[in-house]
Design a protein around this motif. Structure first.
Motif, PDB file in Angstrom:
ATOM      1  N   TYR A  33       0.846  -1.194   0.000  1.00 19.44           N
ATOM      2  CA  TYR A  33       0.000   0.000   0.000  1.00 19.44           C
ATOM      3  C   TYR A  33       0.885   1.248   0.000  1.00 19.44           C
ATOM      4  CZ  TYR A  33      -4.005  -2.955   1.145  1.00 19.44           C
ATOM      5  OH  TYR A  33      -4.993  -3.908   1.115  1.00 19.44           O
ATOM      6  N   ARG A  34       0.333   2.334  -0.452  1.00 22.64           N
ATOM      7  CA  ARG A  34       1.099   3.569  -0.568  1.00 22.64           C
ATOM      8  C   ARG A  34       1.124   4.299   0.779  1.00 22.64           C
ATOM      9  NH1 ARG A  34      -0.358   5.849  -6.620  1.00 22.64           N
ATOM     10  NH2 ARG A  34      -0.432   3.807  -7.636  1.00 22.64           N
ATOM     11  N   ALA A  35       2.314   4.371   1.350  1.00 21.83           N
ATOM     12  CA  ALA A  35       2.465   5.047   2.642  1.00 21.83           C
ATOM     13  C   ALA A  35       2.149   6.530   2.535  1.00 21.83           C
ATOM     14  CB  ALA A  35       3.889   4.854   3.163  1.00 21.83           C
ATOM     15  N   LEU A  36       2.222   7.076   1.313  1.00 24.65           N
ATOM     16  CA  LEU A  36       1.921   8.493   1.113  1.00 24.65           C
ATOM     17  C   LEU A  36       0.494   8.821   1.539  1.00 24.65           C
ATOM     18  CD1 LEU A  36       2.705  11.286  -0.029  1.00 24.65           C
ATOM     19  CD2 LEU A  36       1.949  10.486  -2.289  1.00 24.65           C
ATOM     20  N   TRP A  37      -0.393   7.825   1.443  1.00 22.49           N
ATOM     21  CA  TRP A  37      -1.780   8.065   1.849  1.00 22.49           C
ATOM     22  C   TRP A  37      -1.864   8.451   3.319  1.00 22.49           C
ATOM     23  CZ3 TRP A  37      -6.251   4.999  -0.691  1.00 22.49           C
ATOM     24  CH2 TRP A  37      -6.099   5.016  -2.075  1.00 22.49           C
ATOM     25  N   GLY A  38      -1.014   7.849   4.135  1.00 22.72           N
ATOM     26  CA  GLY A  38      -0.994   8.221   5.540  1.00 22.72           C
ATOM     27  C   GLY A  38      -0.624   9.668   5.738  1.00 22.72           C
ATOM     28  N   MET A  39       0.282  10.182   4.905  1.00 13.97           N
ATOM     29  CA  MET A  39       0.671  11.587   4.993  1.00 13.97           C
ATOM     30  C   MET A  39      -0.466  12.503   4.554  1.00 13.97           C
ATOM     31  SD  MET A  39       3.634  11.571   6.280  1.00 13.97           S
ATOM     32  CE  MET A  39       4.013  13.300   6.023  1.00 13.97           C
ATOM     33  N   LEU A  40      -1.252  12.056   3.562  1.00 10.14           N
ATOM     34  CA  LEU A  40      -2.391  12.866   3.095  1.00 10.14           C
ATOM     35  C   LEU A  40      -3.416  13.081   4.205  1.00 10.14           C
ATOM     36  CD1 LEU A  40      -3.017  11.391  -0.486  1.00 10.14           C
ATOM     37  CD2 LEU A  40      -2.009  13.602   0.104  1.00 10.14           C
ATOM     38  N   VAL A  41      -3.423  12.181   5.173  1.00 14.75           N
ATOM     39  CA  VAL A  41      -4.323  12.316   6.318  1.00 14.75           C
ATOM     40  C   VAL A  41      -3.627  13.007   7.475  1.00 14.75           C
ATOM     41  CG1 VAL A  41      -5.632  11.052   8.058  1.00 14.75           C
ATOM     42  CG2 VAL A  41      -5.725  10.337   5.682  1.00 14.75           C
ATOM     43  N   THR A  42      -2.390  12.591   7.748  1.00 19.72           N
ATOM     44  CA  THR A  42      -1.682  13.074   8.941  1.00 19.72           C
ATOM     45  C   THR A  42      -1.439  14.576   8.902  1.00 19.72           C
ATOM     46  OG1 THR A  42      -0.584  10.934   9.118  1.00 19.72           O
ATOM     47  CG2 THR A  42       0.372  12.774  10.357  1.00 19.72           C
ATOM     48  N   VAL A  43      -0.988  15.100   7.767  1.00 19.30           N
ATOM     49  CA  VAL A  43      -0.643  16.527   7.679  1.00 19.30           C
ATOM     50  C   VAL A  43      -1.868  17.419   7.936  1.00 19.30           C
ATOM     51  CG1 VAL A  43       0.203  18.359   6.187  1.00 19.30           C
ATOM     52  CG2 VAL A  43       1.367  16.143   6.226  1.00 19.30           C
ATOM     53  N   PRO A  44      -2.976  17.256   7.163  1.00 18.20           N
ATOM     54  CA  PRO A  44      -4.144  18.116   7.472  1.00 18.20           C
ATOM     55  C   PRO A  44      -4.742  17.839   8.832  1.00 18.20           C
ATOM     56  CG  PRO A  44      -4.709  16.452   5.822  1.00 18.20           C
ATOM     57  CD  PRO A  44      -3.229  16.402   5.996  1.00 18.20           C
ATOM     58  N   LEU A  45      -4.616  16.592   9.308  1.00 21.08           N
ATOM     59  CA  LEU A  45      -5.140  16.253  10.637  1.00 21.08           C
ATOM     60  C   LEU A  45      -4.431  17.081  11.705  1.00 21.08           C
ATOM     61  CD1 LEU A  45      -7.063  14.194  12.069  1.00 21.08           C
ATOM     62  CD2 LEU A  45      -5.055  12.743  12.374  1.00 21.08           C
ATOM     63  N   ILE A  46      -3.118  17.139  11.624  1.00 22.75           N
ATOM     64  CA  ILE A  46      -2.336  17.896  12.610  1.00 22.75           C
ATOM     65  C   ILE A  46      -2.560  19.391  12.448  1.00 22.75           C
ATOM     66  CG2 ILE A  46       0.007  18.476  13.348  1.00 22.75           C
ATOM     67  CD1 ILE A  46       0.816  15.611  12.648  1.00 22.75           C
ATOM     68  N   VAL A  47      -2.491  19.861  11.208  1.00 24.28           N
ATOM     69  CA  VAL A  47      -2.606  21.302  10.947  1.00 24.28           C
ATOM     70  C   VAL A  47      -3.962  21.829  11.398  1.00 24.28           C
ATOM     71  CG1 VAL A  47      -2.707  23.057   9.151  1.00 24.28           C
ATOM     72  CG2 VAL A  47      -0.930  21.293   9.074  1.00 24.28           C
ATOM     73  N   TRP A  48      -5.033  21.099  11.069  1.00 23.09           N
ATOM     74  CA  TRP A  48      -6.378  21.590  11.370  1.00 23.09           C
ATOM     75  C   TRP A  48      -6.705  21.474  12.853  1.00 23.09           C
ATOM     76  CZ3 TRP A  48     -10.303  24.418   9.658  1.00 23.09           C
ATOM     77  CH2 TRP A  48     -11.543  24.274  10.280  1.00 23.09           C
ATOM     78  N   TYR A  49      -6.538  20.295  13.424  1.00 29.07           N
ATOM     79  CA  TYR A  49      -7.041  20.066  14.772  1.00 29.07           C
ATOM     80  C   TYR A  49      -6.185  20.705  15.861  1.00 29.07           C
ATOM     81  CZ  TYR A  49     -10.625  17.067  12.882  1.00 29.07           C
ATOM     82  OH  TYR A  49     -11.718  16.615  12.179  1.00 29.07           O
ATOM     83  N   PHE A  50      -4.882  20.738  15.674  1.00 30.52           N
ATOM     84  CA  PHE A  50      -4.059  21.355  16.702  1.00 30.52           C
ATOM     85  C   PHE A  50      -4.124  22.878  16.670  1.00 30.52           C
ATOM     86  CE2 PHE A  50      -2.239  17.147  17.012  1.00 30.52           C
ATOM     87  CZ  PHE A  50      -1.971  17.043  18.368  1.00 30.52           C
ATOM     88  N   SER A  51      -4.823  23.412  15.672  1.00 34.33           N
ATOM     89  CA  SER A  51      -5.034  24.856  15.630  1.00 34.33           C
ATOM     90  C   SER A  51      -6.309  25.268  16.355  1.00 34.33           C
ATOM     91  CB  SER A  51      -5.095  25.342  14.177  1.00 34.33           C
ATOM     92  OG  SER A  51      -6.239  24.808  13.517  1.00 34.33           O
TER      93      SER A  51
END
Length: 595
Positions: free
Chosen positions: A275-293
């Motif tokens: 599976y493409r590990a990049l998919w995890g980054m597509l979720v992790t980056v906006p997840l961190i940016v949005w929710y921790f703000s």
């Protein structure tokens, strides 16, 4: 289609027709009824259970006999049964179904806020669902509350279809039908009918994994990889704004897929793509940016950390609570092991047995399927996550939510198990007999879960009704917030729903009547230690009493009444004759008193 199939179809049609007639003709009586299952006549529930079980039997007969027409008729029967079940509260006279702590009330309020202002409330961390419903309400002019059964019925259908698609991508055409059968029971109970963003996001996870698997094996996405990638990006990005926990589970799914592929390749000598590990980054980056703000998410993180470091294990707390509940062993079995968690236990047990079988095959020889390996890894990972949340009560505390990934894996395992049994090619008498027994066992598990699940969707003993909302709205509108208000089991969520998030945000927390735990109303109204209810206040104050504060105890066995907090008839009689108390508002069930 033979005579037996036609007979089963006829039984299903009778069940659906009977339930539909009952839903249309029955009207709830006035007043508060503690149990929805006790309110609606038994014959309606019997018809719904019958039609659901019949539909699952048709699905099984169609899949094992490879008669797609019978399978389709099973889908129709189940779909009709669930439509009646989801819209039953509305049909019998409720505006909608929710309990006093229900997040759905908060979500309704957020939607109304967006409709009235065009902006997202500052306290709302995951606005995806709210924006979709608000725009749909504006376009259709349908009241927001009606969208609960409409949306969740569609989400349930999406979840079932997504599981079937995932089963097909992992194990072929036959697996799609069998995984669909395993996904049909409403194994998540009330979370599948209530407006729950976490389940809306969770229902998309099988679809995301289907696209990931299609891109990995090239079976469906080979001709249009760009379209598949765009669809995946939209889903991944959307899940982030629907619910953070489900978005985090996407990373777990991708990780499980990579782990399963590695284990499968090492054991079988194959060279399956990853599976493409990049998919995890597509979720992790906006997840961190949005929710921790957001300040709200930061507060939840702090609460989680404190919970994990407090040292009080959640499992220990639950055991102590069970010991102090005063239930007999038989009552615990009836209410919890069979009632509340029967479907959960059934699926987790069946899935666990299949995982043991897959693990035995994996260790014994190399003849193991990739689909079974992937589902087993997901089951073990989901179980580990469930144990962590069970031991440390953090953000997730409900057993069904704790085990959501494990339940998804159990659906896949049951479907793959039926697929393996259907395609088993050993024709020896003993093997055929054992295969038949195994088929019956798995089908009985699904049928039993389907029948039991009907009775978990509305199994809430402290639901809110319209009279309750009216009395809370009256108090929030006309009360003097500088004067203390005492109430029992009224939540801030209800108060915010009745007046709306926009207005509630203008009221400081220190002024909100139902926000302070110290203002809880004792169930004896103070009469056990004083002759007057005025002893509850230093000066003047309000008392808000609901229908359910007095009547919800009716669903509890007699031996528990002395341990349950409720206002008895004798206390209400004393209140009515108490010269210090004057009724301010009474709608025939719930009331406000000035003391």
């Amino acid at each position: 289609m033979n005579r037996i199939d036609r007979g089963v179809i006829a039984v299903g049609a009778v069940g659906v027709s009977t339930a539909a007639i009952g839903a249309v003709t029955f009207t709830k009586p006035p007043g508060y009824t503690p149990s929805f299952y006790g309110l609606v006549p038994v014959w309606i529930w019997s018809a719904l259970a019958l039609s659901t079980v019949t539909g699952i039997i048709l699905l099984a007969r169609g899949a094992f006999s490879e008669q797609f027409s019978v399978f389709v008729r099973g889908i129709i029967v189940v779909g009709a049964s669930y439509a009646i079940l989801y819209f039953l509260p509305r049909a019998v006279g409720f505006e909608f179904w929710a309990f006093s702590r229900a997040d759905s009330l908060m979500h309704f309020s957020y939607v109304e806020y967006i409709i009235s202002t065009g902006f997202n409330p500052t306290v709302n961390m995951y606005p995806g669902t709210h924006y979709v419903i608000s725009q749909a309400a504006i376009i259709t002019d349908i009241p927001v509350e009606i969208f609960q059964p409409i949306l969740m019925y569609l989400i349930t259908a999406i979840f079932i279809v997504s599981c079937a698609l995932l089963g097909r991508a992992l194990s072929g055409r036959y697996a799609a039908q069998f995984v669909c059968i395993a996904a049909v029971p409403l194994i998540f109970g009330k979370y599948m009918q209530h407006l729950m963003p976490w389940f809306i996001a969770f229902s998309l996870l099988p679809l995301i994994l289907f696209i990931a698997e299609s891109l990995r094996n090239g079976r469906f996405a080979k001709s249009k990889p760009a379209a598949a990638l765009i669809s995946a990006f939209v889903l991944l990005f959307g899940v982030v704004f629907i619910h953070p926990m489900s978005a985090a589970f996407v990373v777990v799914l991708i990780g499980c897929g990579i782990l399963a592929t590695t284990a499968y390749n090492l054991r079988t000598g194959s060279s399956e793509r990853y599976y493409r590990a990049l998919w995890g980054m597509l979720v992790t980056v906006p997840l961190i940016v949005w929710y921790f703000s957001t300040a709200t998410f930061g507060r939840l993180v702090r609460q989680t950390v404190l919970s994990l470091t407090a040292g009080a294990l959640g499992a220990v707390t639950r055991v102590e609570g069970a010991e102090e509940s005063s239930y007999t062993v038989l009552q615990i079995i009836q209410r919890y092991i069979i009632g509340d968690y029967g479907v959960l236990i059934l699926y987790l047990t069946a899935g666990g047995l299949i995982v043991l079988r897959v693990g035995y095959k994996f260790l014994r020889d190399r003849n193991v399927r990739f689909s079974e390996t992937t589902a087993s890894v997901l089951y073990v990972a989901g179980g580990a996550i469930g144990v962590i949340f069970l031991a440390f009560p953090a953000i997730i505390t409900e057993f069904y939510r704790i085990n959501q990934l494990t339940l998804l894996a159990a659906i896949l395992l049951l479907g793959f198990g039926m697929t393996a049994l259907h395609t088993y090619d050993d024709v020896s008498p003993l093997s055929m007999s054992l295969n038949s027994v195994a088929v019956c066992a798995v089908v009985v598990v699904v049928i039993t879960a389907g029948g039991l699940a009907i009775f978990t969707v509305y199994d809430e003993r402290r639901h809110a009704n319209q009279a309750e909302f009216e009395v809370i709205e009256h108090h929030m509108t006309y009360a003097n917030y500088d004067i203390n208000t005492r109430s029992m089991k009224i939540t801030q969520i209800e108060a915010e729903y009745t007046i709306g998030t926009r207005r509630a945000s203008q009221i400081p927390w220190t002024k909100r009547p139902f926000a302070e735990a110290d203002n809880r109303l004792p169930d004896d109204l103070g009469y056990s230690t004083s002759d007057s209810v005025s002893s509850l206040f230093d000066n003047r104050g309000y008392i808000v009493i609901l229908d359910r504060n007095q009547n919800w105890v009716g669903v509890e066995p007699q031996n528990r009444h002395q341990y349950v907090r409720y206002i008895s008839g004798s206390e209400m009689s004393q209140l009515r004759t108490d010269r210090a108390a004057s009724p301010v508002y009474d709608n025939g069930g719930s009331s406000i008193w000035w003391v």
